[in-house]
Design a protein around this motif. Structure first.
Motif, short mmCIF file in Angstrom:
data_model
loop_
_atom_site.label_atom_id
_atom_site.label_comp_id
_atom_site.label_asym_id
_atom_site.label_seq_id
_atom_site.Cartn_x
_atom_site.Cartn_y
_atom_site.Cartn_z
N LEU A 173 2.12 -7.50 -4.60
CA LEU A 173 2.64 -6.14 -4.57
C LEU A 173 2.14 -5.29 -5.72
N ILE A 174 2.12 -3.98 -5.50
CA ILE A 174 2.08 -3.02 -6.60
C ILE A 174 3.43 -2.32 -6.56
N TYR A 175 3.94 -1.94 -7.74
CA TYR A 175 5.31 -1.42 -7.77
C TYR A 175 5.47 -0.28 -8.76
N CYS A 176 6.54 0.49 -8.53
CA CYS A 176 7.05 1.46 -9.49
C CYS A 176 8.52 1.11 -9.70
N ARG A 177 8.92 0.88 -10.92
CA ARG A 177 10.28 0.36 -11.19
C ARG A 177 11.31 1.48 -11.27
N GLY A 186 14.35 6.20 -3.97
CA GLY A 186 13.36 7.03 -3.30
C GLY A 186 12.44 7.75 -4.27
N GLN A 187 12.95 8.06 -5.46
CA GLN A 187 12.12 8.73 -6.47
C GLN A 187 10.97 7.83 -6.91
N ALA A 188 11.26 6.53 -7.04
CA ALA A 188 10.21 5.58 -7.42
C ALA A 188 9.19 5.43 -6.30
N TYR A 189 9.66 5.43 -5.05
CA TYR A 189 8.72 5.35 -3.92
C TYR A 189 7.83 6.59 -3.86
N GLU A 190 8.37 7.74 -4.18
CA GLU A 190 7.55 8.96 -4.19
C GLU A 190 6.42 8.84 -5.21
N LYS A 191 6.75 8.35 -6.40
CA LYS A 191 5.73 8.16 -7.44
C LYS A 191 4.68 7.14 -6.99
N LEU A 192 5.16 6.05 -6.37
CA LEU A 192 4.25 4.99 -5.94
C LEU A 192 3.26 5.50 -4.89
N PHE A 193 3.77 6.21 -3.89
CA PHE A 193 2.90 6.71 -2.82
C PHE A 193 1.97 7.81 -3.34
N THR A 208 6.22 -1.61 3.03
CA THR A 208 6.90 -1.41 1.75
C THR A 208 7.97 -2.47 1.57
N VAL A 209 8.24 -2.77 0.31
CA VAL A 209 9.18 -3.83 -0.05
C VAL A 209 9.96 -3.38 -1.28
N THR A 210 11.29 -3.50 -1.24
CA THR A 210 12.10 -3.27 -2.43
C THR A 210 12.53 -4.62 -2.98
N VAL A 211 12.15 -4.90 -4.22
CA VAL A 211 12.45 -6.18 -4.86
C VAL A 211 13.57 -5.98 -5.88
N ASP A 227 12.32 -2.74 -7.79
CA ASP A 227 10.92 -2.35 -7.72
C ASP A 227 10.60 -1.79 -6.34
N ALA A 228 10.24 -0.50 -6.30
CA ALA A 228 9.70 0.10 -5.08
C ALA A 228 8.26 -0.38 -4.97
N SER A 229 7.93 -1.10 -3.89
CA SER A 229 6.65 -1.82 -3.84
C SER A 229 5.89 -1.59 -2.53
N ILE A 230 4.58 -1.78 -2.61
CA ILE A 230 3.69 -1.78 -1.46
C ILE A 230 2.98 -3.12 -1.41
N LEU A 231 2.93 -3.70 -0.23
CA LEU A 231 2.22 -4.96 -0.03
C LEU A 231 0.72 -4.69 -0.02
N ILE A 232 -0.04 -5.46 -0.80
CA ILE A 232 -1.48 -5.25 -0.90
C ILE A 232 -2.22 -6.56 -0.63
N GLU A 233 -3.50 -6.42 -0.34
CA GLU A 233 -4.40 -7.56 -0.22
C GLU A 233 -5.46 -7.44 -1.30
N GLY A 234 -5.81 -8.58 -1.90
CA GLY A 234 -6.82 -8.55 -2.94
C GLY A 234 -6.27 -8.01 -4.25
N ASP A 235 -7.17 -7.70 -5.16
CA ASP A 235 -6.77 -7.24 -6.49
C ASP A 235 -6.84 -5.71 -6.55
N VAL A 236 -5.86 -5.12 -7.16
CA VAL A 236 -5.83 -3.67 -7.35
C VAL A 236 -5.64 -3.38 -8.84
#
Length: 314
Positions: A173-177, A186-193, A208-211, A227-236
Motif C-alpha cells: 500500500l501507499i498511504y496518507c495517515r 476522507g480528508q486523508a483520502y483526498e490528499k492521497l488521491f 482503496t483500503v483503510t488500515v 491509514d487511507a491507502s491505495i493498493l499498488i503493485e511493484g515499488d512506488v
C-alpha cells in the motif's frame, strides 16, 4: 512551489516513519537516538519536532503504545500470562510493567482483564456482549436505559451478512495517515488521491483500503491512527505525507457489506459480535476495510466493503 507546505509534509512523513517503526518493534527497547536517526533529525531537534507534530513526547508515545497494546492483548488473549504479554510489549520486568499499567489505566492487570470487553458501539457509547456500558481510559460510561439490554437492542446493531474465515494475501500500500475521528478520514483520502492521480496510480481498477493501527476501545479517539491507502503493485517512490506500508498475509475473518456511510458502526458491531462466538480471537496484524467500489458511483451511495479482522484459534 509552496516551500512551507512541502516542509510540513516532509516533517509529517518523517514522524510517520518513526511511528511505524515503533509499532513494528514494540517488543524492543527504542531510545531517542534511534528514533531521531529514523527521522533524520538530531536527537535534540527530533524531541521538539515530535512533540509539536504528535502532541506528546517520543517517550510518552512509546509508553502509551506499549501499554495500550498490552491492554488489547490482555482482553484478546485471556489464556496468555501477564508476564508474557509484558515482555511481548517490550517491558524488561513484570514489576515495572505492573506499575506503569496501573498508573495509566487506573487499575491492575487482573482488574483490567476481568472487566467486560467492549463489543458493541451505539451513539459513541461502548457496550459489552451483555449490553453493559463499558468505560474507556479516564472516562465513565453513561447510564443507559434498561430497555437497551434486550433482544431489540441486538437486532438494532447487528446486520445480517455472511462472515467467513479466509486466507488473505499480502497488501502493498501507499498511504496518507489520519489521526482522530473516523468520519474525518476522507480528508486523508483526498490528499492521497491528489498525490497519486498525476502519477498514474489511480485507475478504474484502483482499490482503496483503510488500515487501523489502534483499538478504539482502549485508545482515545483523537490518537487512533488510520491509514487511507491505495493498493499498488511493484515499488512506488513516495514523498511528503505519502508513505508505504504492508499488511501481512494471513487468516482473517472477512465480512462483506453493502452499507451507507452511517452504517459502518453497525457493520463493525456485527463483526465483533460474530467474533465472540466464532472460536477465534484477534491476531496481532492490523484490521482493515477493503473497498470494492467508489460509493459516489453507487445508485444509493453505498460502500461495498469487506471488513477484515486478523484471527487465530482460541
Amino acid at each position: 512551489m509552496d516551500i512551507k507546505e512541502d516542509s510540513r509534509k516532509e516533517y509529517i512523513a518523517r514522524i510517520n516513519r518513526v511511528m511505524d517503526f515503533v509499532g513494528q518493534n514494540i517488543d524492543q527497547t527504542i531510545d531517542l537516538a534511534r528514533m531521531a536517526k529514523i527521522a533524520s533529525f538530531s536527537p535534540y531537534h527530533f524531541h521538539r519536532i515530535f512533540l509539536y507534530v504528535v502532541g506528546e513526547t517520543p517517550n510518552d508515545f512509546i509508553l502509551r503504545i506499549k501499554l495500550e497494546k498490552s491492554g488489547q492483548l490482555l482482553h484478546d488473549n485471556p489464556k496468555e500470562s501477564v508476564s508474557d504479554i509484558a515482555f511481548k510489549c517490550g517491558f524488561v520486568n513484570i514489576s515495572s510493567f505492573s506499575r506503569a499499567f496501573r498508573n495509566y489505566f487506573g487499575m491492575t492487570t487482573t482488574e483490567f482483564r476481568n472487566q467486560d470487553k467492549a463489543v458493541y458501539v451505539k451513539n459513541g457509547i461502548r457496550y459489552s456482549k451483555n449490553c453493559k456500558a463499558v468505560s474507556k481510559i479516564g472516562k465513565h460510561p453513561q447510564q443507559i436505559s434498561p430497555q437497551f439490554c434486550s433482544v431489540e437492542f441486538k437486532q438494532l446493531i447487528i446486520m445480517d451478512t455472511k462472515i467467513e474465515i479466509k486466507q488473505m494475501p499480502e497488501l502493498n500500500l501507499i498511504y496518507c495517515r489520519h489521526m482522530g475521528a473516523f468520519n474525518q478520514i476522507g480528508q486523508a483520502y483526498e490528499k492521497l488521491f491528489k498525490w497519486a492521480a498525476p502519477r498514474g496510480l489511480v485507475t478504474a481498477a484502483t482499490k482503496t483500503v483503510t488500515v487501523y493501527h489502534d483499538d478504539p476501545a482502549i485508545t482515545t479517539i483523537n490518537k487512533v491512527r488510520q491509514d487511507a491507502s491505495i493498493l499498488i503493485e511493484g515499488d512506488v517512490k513516495v514523498e511528503g505525507e505519502i508513505g508505504k506500508s504492508t499488511v501481512p498475509a494471513g487468516k482473517y475473518a472477512v465480512g462483506h457489506f453493502e452499507i451507507k456511510e452511517t452504517e459502518f458502526e453497525q457493520a463493525w458491531n456485527t463483526m465483533c459480535a460474530w467474533l465472540t462466538e466464532s472460536g477465534y480471537q484477534p491476531a496481532d496484524s492490523p484490521t482493515y476495510e477493503y473497498y470494492h467500489n467508489d460509493y459516489n458511483e453507487h445508485p444509493e451511495h453505498k460502500f461495498i466493503v469487506d471488513i477484515c479482522i486478523p484471527v487465530k484459534p482460541l
